[in-house]
Design a protein around this motif. Structure first.
Motif, PDB file in Angstrom:
ATOM      1  N   GLU A 141     -19.272  23.341  12.120  1.00  0.00           N
ATOM      2  CA  GLU A 141     -19.686  23.052  10.746  1.00  0.00           C
ATOM      3  C   GLU A 141     -21.207  23.163  10.591  1.00  0.00           C
ATOM      4  O   GLU A 141     -21.719  23.624   9.560  1.00  0.00           O
ATOM      5  CB  GLU A 141     -19.201  21.667  10.328  1.00  0.00           C
ATOM      6  N   ALA A 142     -21.946  22.735  11.617  1.00  0.00           N
ATOM      7  CA  ALA A 142     -23.405  22.881  11.571  1.00  0.00           C
ATOM      8  C   ALA A 142     -23.800  24.355  11.548  1.00  0.00           C
ATOM      9  O   ALA A 142     -24.699  24.761  10.798  1.00  0.00           O
ATOM     10  CB  ALA A 142     -24.026  22.165  12.764  1.00  0.00           C
ATOM     11  N   LEU A 143     -23.114  25.163  12.358  1.00  0.00           N
ATOM     12  CA  LEU A 143     -23.384  26.598  12.350  1.00  0.00           C
ATOM     13  C   LEU A 143     -23.037  27.209  11.001  1.00  0.00           C
ATOM     14  O   LEU A 143     -23.742  28.099  10.497  1.00  0.00           O
ATOM     15  CB  LEU A 143     -22.588  27.285  13.467  1.00  0.00           C
ATOM     16  N   ASP A 144     -21.936  26.746  10.418  1.00  0.00           N
ATOM     17  CA  ASP A 144     -21.496  27.295   9.137  1.00  0.00           C
ATOM     18  C   ASP A 144     -22.505  26.972   8.036  1.00  0.00           C
ATOM     19  O   ASP A 144     -22.644  27.726   7.071  1.00  0.00           O
ATOM     20  CB  ASP A 144     -20.120  26.717   8.794  1.00  0.00           C
ATOM     21  N   ARG A 145     -23.199  25.847   8.176  1.00  0.00           N
ATOM     22  CA  ARG A 145     -24.224  25.480   7.208  1.00  0.00           C
ATOM     23  C   ARG A 145     -25.569  26.150   7.527  1.00  0.00           C
ATOM     24  O   ARG A 145     -26.560  25.916   6.855  1.00  0.00           O
ATOM     25  CB  ARG A 145     -24.444  23.962   7.209  1.00  0.00           C
ATOM     26  N   GLN A 146     -25.578  26.936   8.609  1.00  0.00           N
ATOM     27  CA  GLN A 146     -26.801  27.583   9.098  1.00  0.00           C
ATOM     28  C   GLN A 146     -27.851  26.550   9.518  1.00  0.00           C
ATOM     29  O   GLN A 146     -29.061  26.821   9.477  1.00  0.00           O
ATOM     30  CB  GLN A 146     -27.388  28.525   8.034  1.00  0.00           C
ATOM     31  N   ASP A 147     -27.373  25.379   9.930  1.00  0.00           N
ATOM     32  CA  ASP A 147     -28.271  24.330  10.423  1.00  0.00           C
ATOM     33  C   ASP A 147     -28.351  24.450  11.945  1.00  0.00           C
ATOM     34  O   ASP A 147     -27.710  23.699  12.684  1.00  0.00           O
ATOM     35  CB  ASP A 147     -27.740  22.966   9.991  1.00  0.00           C
ATOM     36  N   LYS A 148     -29.145  25.428  12.423  1.00  0.00           N
ATOM     37  CA  LYS A 148     -29.196  25.724  13.845  1.00  0.00           C
ATOM     38  C   LYS A 148     -29.769  24.542  14.638  1.00  0.00           C
ATOM     39  O   LYS A 148     -29.355  24.281  15.769  1.00  0.00           O
ATOM     40  CB  LYS A 148     -30.049  26.975  14.089  1.00  0.00           C
TER      41      LYS A 148
END
Length: 1128
Positions: free
Chosen positions: A79-86
């Motif tokens: 989910e963090a990747l999907d939000r582009q929150d690397k």
């Protein structure tokens, strides 16, 4: 919110504070709220999800838990990747997912590579990942499956089925009870607080009339009971609407309170007498019941009251465990005729021993009882009917006996542990015999119990006290203790009582009784009358039985017209749940039945045996057992349900078996009965001596004294010259003695043996050894404080997956390479006394080696916690059998600490020894903890109050100082106690702490004893010796069956070395009675079994009038003195 409801909240808060609960579900670990968990997962509240899970499991508890946490953290990462929150993704990768890299490094690398992708869906395996909501839903389904499969969540996923406002109902009951105890009870009291006990203040005018003076807890059949405490719709806690039958069994059980009388754990309501004017009301039914087969005694008020007090759900509402749905076949039923045996008179009753499952007790029409060992096809004991003391019997019985009235056996039964036999006769008497595993039934008690026939007899355990329950033609049920004192006399039946069925639900003990007028009543152990009245189908002779697990109630009976009924009862409703089909229309007598395996019912009719599946009303199958059965045969299953005894028309009985039963018969020449092979049929004659052997005259006279005391036996020989009951000559004795030889194993080829791999540290001897409870692993504690674990895998060589000497196991370690190492900092290992205990589910092991106690996770080897730092150091550990949070810890300073792990608190300290504690053993049957110390003393403690009941020294040889490690272990019956000391093996009757047998090192085993343990079935004792030998003993007679020489497990080089080597500890396999493991002083561990062709460790030597191995008893016991005490 009313003021009382507000006070209820405070009471709940007080409970939470006292138990130190802030988040009740999570902190108690009793119930996992799946609905709450789903809500948090769907909302993506990951911190709360993991926090809630942590109350029930940790990441490394087992593979299911690991997978659960991995799926959650992986979803959070995606989910963090999907939000582009690397940045958040990297934080999760390093902080949350890193822990899994030690178990699967390749997977961790693959997850890390997702950071390099613009969209992680470019990864082929994640290409179908949809939106966040869908992904969470899919993950949630997987999590639910993992949680349901995880053994740590077992029994924590289903909230108990409770009637609404259950807590309020209990409080209302309490208020009613308090009102009953008021000195000035008012008709309409005003309940203003829950913080103190209710008490009515005196009125200014005349004393208001009291409602019916019958405690709420005993409201089985009250008359007009007013809801004076406001328990109705306008009371302080209005109950939810519910319907119930007033006489529901579960209802009166739920409402029973604990008595403070002699039967403290038995349910009673009060010592307040029921006024005489109520008794007639109780006996008079008010309104016919709409439920078939049941009579209600109630008023409108009582009906409302019972609605509020309705207990747990009915049988239909209960979901049975999945095991009940397991597949089965007709082959599970014992249908093959294994043998036919001749009793000599028509068989009237039979019962199998509860643990020796080929031992059958038989009662006959001529008054005789017999004990048969089916594996030997021999009658071990025969007791013709005899009045032990006519002068102690009642005048009516003496008058009846003058007429030479024939007397038959009506019922024979074993006590639950197999230590007593009860016999009911068709005239007045019951006989109680003591059985201690030999070929003798010792007269214990004769009671003139009833006028007329004693129709049934059963053993019960109210207040953990063994009692005898009887019923008879005089319409009475009576309860007796083992001294013959009558404890209770239940009146209420209006016809002869036909049968009884004592049972218990949780801590509530009760008795069902049936009379020949078809009435079924239930009684608590008090003097307040019967609690329910049912009508049995057929309205005549009926017998009631519970399934083996105690959850289902059945009855079988026949009407006067010959119509038979087999039914299952719904206890909650007091109604018939199902009626089984398959009986013919008319029977000229009463059909008998039995249950087995929590699955099958069997009944005898038409010279046949009929079987039903408990869950199907239609007949399963019928057999005639090759013909010759009685028209209405008596039948009885053994405990495992693999043998079925059924009476025949030719004054005998047949034994039917399934495949397992046939195997047990072939291998049942067990240690307990090998010495008992001589049938005993008649009084013994005197035998003459010879020049070779002196044999004392044999007398068969039976003493009338009661109770009988078990003979003190030294080295397996009865110093009193116990009588036998079959004529024999000296030649018979000599032939028998010569034919037996001690089995001796001197070479590894004479047995099966496997050495544990990767155990090369010869500097550390094995000091403690345990099998895992599953039987698939072996755990050794070395003198250096390091524990090692070996596991057997399930494969073609070892299809059972259990420990075996035929397959080399794996030295098991987690991937982390951790060792289970105890804290030994500052410890002198030469002086340390190691100790170890394993949890019942094999998840945790607790151990110490002179330092702090460490609790290890058996999967990861991680130390979960440490406690009890020295001084004093711990020397013995034992889990409480009923509460894994309670541990008994023996200490170096001679005290015993009762420690609660959950709250990290020593509840109490027990003081009674003079030197360090070397052994602890619990008996739930007796409610005691037995401790042994290096002071060669035994202490007995109550596990209820932790008070010391008794202290006894073990009896040492003359001149021997009272020192040395003393170890204790209970027999599987939890009554007999094995005591092992370097000078002796001894068997004690733990109920009195009296020694009944002793063996001292001698002959081929002269060295001091290093360790001893019962086999899993308590029929063998494995003992190790300081000269390297191992002995296998018959547990009942303490006779040596087999010697295993040190050359079997040590190489010649080791034996000829400068350092003495020997087995320091022995452990018995938990499931296979002929397998044991040795922990040796050279650091090695061996598992040993007899060769498959043998299947067992030798045979027991004969027991012939004090002769053992061709020598007289006097030569064997010349240096020792048996106990001199007598019992009156």
């Amino acid at each position: 919110m009313t003021s009382l409801s507000r006070e209820l909240v405070f009471l709940i808060l007080q409970f939470l504070e006292e138990e130190k609960f802030k988040e009740l579900e999570k902190e108690s670990g009793f119930f996992f709220n799946m609905k709450y968990f789903e809500e948090k997962v769907q909302a993506g509240e990951w911190e709360e999800v993991e926090k809630y899970l942590a109350g029930f499991t940790k990441v490394d508890d087992n593979r299911y838990s690991m997978k659960i946490f991995f799926e959650i953290r992986k979803q959070k990462y995606l989910e963090a990747l999907d939000r582009q929150d690397k940045a958040k993704a990297v934080e999760i990768l390093v902080g949350d997912l890193k822990v899994f890299s030690t178990f699967n490094e390749e997977l961790y690398k693959e997850i890390t590579q997702l950071l390099t992708l613009t969209n992680f869906r470019e990864n082929e395996q994640l290409s179908k990942y949809g939106d966040t909501k869908t992904a969470r839903g899919i993950m949630l389904l997987e999590l639910k499956k993992l949680i349901e499969a995880n053994p740590l969540f077992r029994d924590k996923l289903i909230f108990p089925t409770l009637k609404s406002s259950r807590l309020r109902t209990l409080i209302n009951q309490s208020l009613n009870w308090q009102h009953q105890l008021c000195k000035n009870p008012r008709p309409n009291p005003d309940i203003k607080t829950l913080f103190i006990d209710h008490s009515c203040s005196p009125s200014n005018g005349p004393l208001a009339p009291t409602p019916v003076n019958l405690p709420v807890a005993a409201v089985a059949k009250p008359a007009a009971y007013t809801t004076s405490l406001g328990m109705g719709a306008h009371g302080p806690f209005p109950p939810a609407a519910a319907t119930a039958n007033a006489n529901a069994l579960a209802g009166w059980m739920a409402n029973a309170s604990v008595s403070s009388s002699v039967q403290a754990a038995v349910v009673t309501a009060s010592t307040i007498p029921v006024p005489q004017n109520q008794v007639s009301i109780l006996k008079r039914p008010r309104t016919p019941s709409t439920t078939p087969g049941m009579v209600e005694y109630q008023s409108a008020d009582h009906e409302q009251l019972m609605k509020r007090l309705r207990p747990a759900p009915s049988v239909e509402e209960v979901s049975y465990p999945s095991a009940r749905q397991a597949s089965w076949s007709l082959d599970d039923l014992p249908r093959t005729v294994a043998m036919s045996l001749h009793q000599g008179s028509s068989v009237t009753s039979m019962d199998f021993h509860p643990s020796h499952q080929t031992l059958l007790l038989v009662g006959s029409n001529n008054g005789e009882i017999s004990l048969w060992e089916l594996g030997l096809r021999e009658r071990l004991v025969s007791k013709p009917f005899k009045i032990w003391d006519i002068s102690a019997c009642s005048l009516p019985f003496q008058a009846a006996m003058v007429k030479d009235t024939p007397i038959s056996v009506r019922r024979v039964t074993w006590s639950h542990d197999g230590s007593f036999v009860g016999v009911a006769f068709t005239k007045h008497l019951i006989h109680i015999y003591a059985y201690n595993g030999s070929n003798e039934l010792a007269q214990r008690m004769e009671i003139d119990a009833h006028i007329g026939a004693v129709n049934d007899l059963a053993f019960a355990h109210p207040n953990k006290q063994l009692c005898i329950v009887t019923c008879g033609d005089d319409k009475l049920i009576k309860v007796w203790d083992l001294t013959g004192r009558r404890l209770f006399n239940f009146e209420g039946h209006e016809a002869p009582v036909y049968s009884i069925c004592p049972h218990h639900k949780e801590n509530i003990q009760f008795i069902f009784s049936t009379a020949i007028d078809g009435k079924i009543k239930a009684w608590l152990y008090d003097n307040m009358g019967s609690r329910v009245d049912y009508d049995a189908p057929g309205h005549w002779c009926t017998t009631m039985l519970y399934s083996a697990d105690g959850t289902r109630l059945f009855s079988c009976g026949t009407s006067k017209d010959g119509e038979s009924f087999l039914v299952e009862w719904n206890e909650s409703e007091g109604a018939i749940k199902r009626t089984y089909n398959g009986f013919r229309k008319k029977s000229a007598g009463v059909v008998q039945f039995d249950t087995t395996q929590n699955r099958f019912l069997a009944a005898g009719e038409d010279g046949q045996i009929k079987f039903w599946d408990m869950d199907n009303i239609n007949l399963l199958t019928t057999i005639d057992a090759e013909g010759g059965l009685q028209g209405l045969p008596h039948l009885r299953f053994n405990k495992d349900g693999n043998l079925l005894a059924v009476s025949t028309a030719d004054n005998g009985f047949k034994i039917l078996a399934n495949a397992g039963g046939l195997r047990s018969l072939r291998t049942s020449e067990t240690p307990a009965f090998e010495a008992l092979r001589t049938p005993i049929e008649s009084a013994a004659n005197k035998v003459s001596g010879s020049s070779a052997v002196n044999v004392s005259p044999v007398s068969c006279k039976v003493e009338r004294s009661s109770p009988a005391r078990p003979s003190q036996i030294l080295n397996g020989v009865d110093p009193t010259g116990r009588s036998v009951e079959k004529p024999r000559t000296v030649e018979d004795v000599m032939d028998r003695t010569k034919s037996w030889q001690l089995s001796e194993i001197v070479d590894p080829v004479h047995c099966r043996l496997v050495t544990m791999p990767d155990n090369t540290d010869t500097s550390s001897k094995v000091v403690r050894l345990l099998y895992t409870n599953s039987g698939a692993g072996l755990l050794a504690l070395g003198s250096n404080g390091v524990q090692k674990l070996w596991k057997w895998s399930r494969n073609d060589q070892n299809p059972s997956g259990k420990a075996t000497a035929s397959v080399v196991p794996t030295h098991w370690q987690p991937n982390s390479g951790l060792l289970m190492t105890n804290d030994v900092s500052g410890v002198n290992l030469e002086e340390a006394v190691p100790c170890i205990a394993l949890s019942k589910n094999d998840s945790y092991v607790m151990s110490a080696c002179g330092g702090k106690i460490s609790l290890f996770n058996m999967m990861t080897f991680k130390v979960m916690t440490t406690f009890m730092p020295p001084p004093p150091a711990s020397t013995y550990l034992a889990f409480h059998p009923q509460d894994n949070n309670i541990i008994a810890i023996g200490m170096e300073d001679s005290t015993i600490h009762i420690y609660n792990v959950r709250v990290d608190e020593v509840k109490t300290k027990l003081k009674g020894h003079q030197k360090r504690i070397s052994g602890l053993a619990f008996s739930t049957n007796l409610g005691i903890l037995v401790s042994s110390g290096a002071d060669a003393h035994l202490c007995v403690w109550s596990i209820d109050s932790w008070e010391k009941r008794k202290a006894v020294p073990i009896q040492l040889p003359a001149g021997k100082a009272p020192v040395g490690e003393t170890r204790v272990q209970f027999h599987s019956d939890q009554l007999r106690l094995l005591v092992a000391h370097e000078t002796q093996l001894a068997i004690y009757d733990a109920s009195k702490m009296e020694r009944i047998r002793q063996w001292v090192p001698q002959d081929v085993l002269p060295a001091p004893i290093s360790y001893a343990a019962y086999s899993c079935n308590s029929q063998l004792i494995y003992a190790t010796f300081c000269d390297g030998n191992t002995g296998v003993f018959d547990a009942d007679s303490l006779k040596l069956r087999c010697r295993i020489a040190p050359s079997t497990y040590f190489t010649p080089a080791t034996l000829n070395g400068s350092q003495a080597v020997y087995p320091f500890v022995v452990a018995a396999h938990p499931l296979e009675p002929n397998q044991f493991a040795l922990g040796l002083t050279d650091g090695s561990v061996k598992v040993i079994e007899p060769n498959e062709s043998e299947g067992k460790w030798g045979t027991s030597p004969p027991m012939d009038n004090g002769l053992m191995n061709g020598r007289t008893a006097s030569s064997t016991t010349s240096n020792h003195t048996p106990d001199q005490g007598t019992q009156r």
